[in-house]
Scaffold this active site. Sequence first.
Site, short mmCIF file in Angstrom:
data_model
loop_
_atom_site.label_atom_id
_atom_site.label_comp_id
_atom_site.label_asym_id
_atom_site.label_seq_id
_atom_site.Cartn_x
_atom_site.Cartn_y
_atom_site.Cartn_z
N THR A 147 13.51 69.90 22.17
CA THR A 147 13.36 68.44 22.06
C THR A 147 11.93 68.15 21.60
O THR A 147 11.67 68.17 20.40
CB THR A 147 13.69 67.72 23.40
OG1 THR A 147 12.90 68.27 24.44
CG2 THR A 147 15.16 67.85 23.74
N THR A 184 14.69 75.36 36.39
CA THR A 184 13.75 75.24 35.29
C THR A 184 14.27 74.24 34.29
O THR A 184 15.28 73.60 34.50
CB THR A 184 13.59 76.58 34.57
OG1 THR A 184 12.74 76.37 33.46
CG2 THR A 184 14.92 77.11 34.09
N ASN A 395 4.50 60.70 24.97
CA ASN A 395 5.34 60.04 25.95
C ASN A 395 5.34 58.53 25.85
O ASN A 395 6.17 57.86 26.46
CB ASN A 395 4.96 60.49 27.35
CG ASN A 395 5.48 61.88 27.59
OD1 ASN A 395 6.69 62.09 27.54
ND2 ASN A 395 4.58 62.84 27.76
#
Lengths: 400, 400
Positions: A147, A184, A395
């Site tokens: 991603t 994870t 972000n």
Amino acid sequence: MSDSVHTIAGVRLGVAAAGISYADRDDLLVMELAEGAQCAAVFTRNAFCAAPVHLAKQHLRQGSPRLLLINSGNANAGTGEQGMDDAVNCCRGLADLAACEPHQVLPFSTGVIGETLPVERMQLAFPKALAALTEAGWESASRAIMTTDTRPKLASRSFQVDGVTVRVTGMAKGSGMIRPDMATMLAYLATDLAVSRELLQSCLDRVVKPSFNSITVDGDTSTNDACVLIATGASSLPPLSDADSPLYQQLADAVLGLCMELARAIVADGEGATKLVDVEVNGAASESEAREVAYTIAHSPLVKTALFASDPNWGRILAAVGRAGIEDLVIDTIEIWLGDVCIVRQGGRADDYTEAAGQAVMQQSEITIRVELGRGSATTKVVTCDLSYDYVKINAEYRS
Amino acid sequence: MSDSVHTIAGVRLGVAAAGISYADRDDLLVMELAEGAQCAAVFTRNAFCAAPVHLAKQHLRQGSPRLLLINSGNANAGTGEQGMDDAVNCCRGLADLAACEPHQVLPFSTGVIGETLPVERMQLAFPKALAALTEAGWESASRAIMTTDTRPKLASRSFQVDGVTVRVTGMAKGSGMIRPDMATMLAYLATDLAVSRELLQSCLDRVVKPSFNSITVDGDTSTNDACVLIATGASSLPPLSDADSPLYQQLADAVLGLCMELARAIVADGEGATKLVDVEVNGAASESEAREVAYTIAHSPLVKTALFASDPNWGRILAAVGRAGIEDLVIDTIEIWLGDVCIVRQGGRADDYTEAAGQAVMQQSEITIRVELGRGSATTKVVTCDLSYDYVKINAEYRS
């Protein structure tokens, strides 16, 4: 990363571009496991876990999987009943094409939270992914699951037993929302050995703690974390079911080494990361105390921005130790080391410390912060990265 | 901030430029308290606390202070025995000039950690600060204690009792390393009422929790936090020693209102902050559970960067709730509101939610995130800010 990636007999991988959320790139992966392959898995402990996590756990209880279906670009999390229906329909559609049972398909999703999975576009891509299945597919597979990752994470190990080569190969994705909890981000490992389901699960449970469960980028735990260990049984070596056998120890060592390498690769590729940082805490009264201190340092925005600035700001590290909530902590017994330079001794700046020596360590791209608490013998190590402008940029612009 | 700042009879303030770490600005403040004034204080619970914190606590046990000595630019923390000697020498030097006992001086420092206090330069500035003492000194005082703050934080309250006006004035500094623990960054409040020491301390203990102890910028707790409440007794009203008296309630309300205003001002001026965010958690099984959830949201770098980007990214909020460590959390009962827009209901996107409605709330400069857990009746509220490029810039360039 390893120089060469070993194929694993019994595992074939095929990718396709389903147009889930990225243009012009593969975002769908099918992994096909040979009949009789065993599969162990650990998942996120985030109470808010995604539909595919619920369904994969349920399918694992129903028997041995034959196919893993992984998509990037959409996490299918926070999607309620619709999300569960979508995951079920994807498994059913793929199972029909591959002539297996729906419960033999394990679904995994990673990407934006809260958007509906584009099931139709995915179904249209299934035939292409199935047609592309090949044992040589690890490299393209490791790219299809990315991603915000800037590079694929893929590694291999091999060792010889009685003239037979045993191979273990694994891949992972992950860059932000990284503080795995008993699991994870997505990681897939496979060996050609034959291993019983119980032993495979205990091997995985044992290796995730010092590897994937000891890394953090931003303290945020994903809703979709999963780590899968596959044993195809294609090897000519006898099946493994004894935890005391030397062969099992060799396998466990190889899997651990692989997980450590992939976990470090995730942090090194942490969103905006420019430095890889080992935080070692020794001399704690208990392991949980050691981990409290290590994570308080690793999550401190002030420590992380100082690392980004290559500033040997030991006051921020000491302040983080001080607020870690350790009962009766006596600052006077504490030592802090940056690499092999002692910066704090007896709770203050070490007498022989020079700013130049601290600076020299901080300018390296891999840094070890070591804290000696002087309270006991427990010890721990976590791996983290710095906090840079790019973490904010990524972000503020990306929807995870 | 209040329109006008009330002077407090019995408190005089004087500033000077000692050249501690900034050029051309005041960085040293002396507050002089009238004889008989009472002083209550709370300090950081960071185990690594600064020399002046140790010494101020010790001096408070020895009697009523007459002078407060506050410097910015240097925290005198992590400075070992030298730091303690320096703090002692500063108190002694100021006491000599003001003809009081050294234990009647309370020292406070804020600024860079781990550097030695420039005691000589400070001593040279004491006469100037003493000569400048005036009841009208609050405004310049509130500027002299700033570090990375971009604006002073100063507020007043007053109320009438039997035709007499009671005044309470307070100031605070703080911008980064803000997650006060049973205390705050530096804050000083004073009233002209006469209040017994015990009652004054219980008043302060009661108001810090919902105000300074419910704010966070970056989760990092300072080594130097202190909050001081002074009652000078200059008022003509009778001395207060009864916690049930209406006058005490009025005082406590005024002090609480002031602390809330100053606490919010600290967060609004948080390093790099562009948004002020209230995180409200209702329906928790216990208050500690409510605070876990509220702080997990308030500290999540992913939530904070989404706030910076004005992105109504409810998935990140829900993921933070999910990883807050609440036992047996059932996602299906959770509601999340952004202002008056319900974004999550029954664990998924609310049916009537629209991106436009969420976006409209996120673009405001003050935002409320409200989480309804549906598990009980406990409730809490914390105040935080977003995470922007400027937080990284400030902390990569500044040494705290």
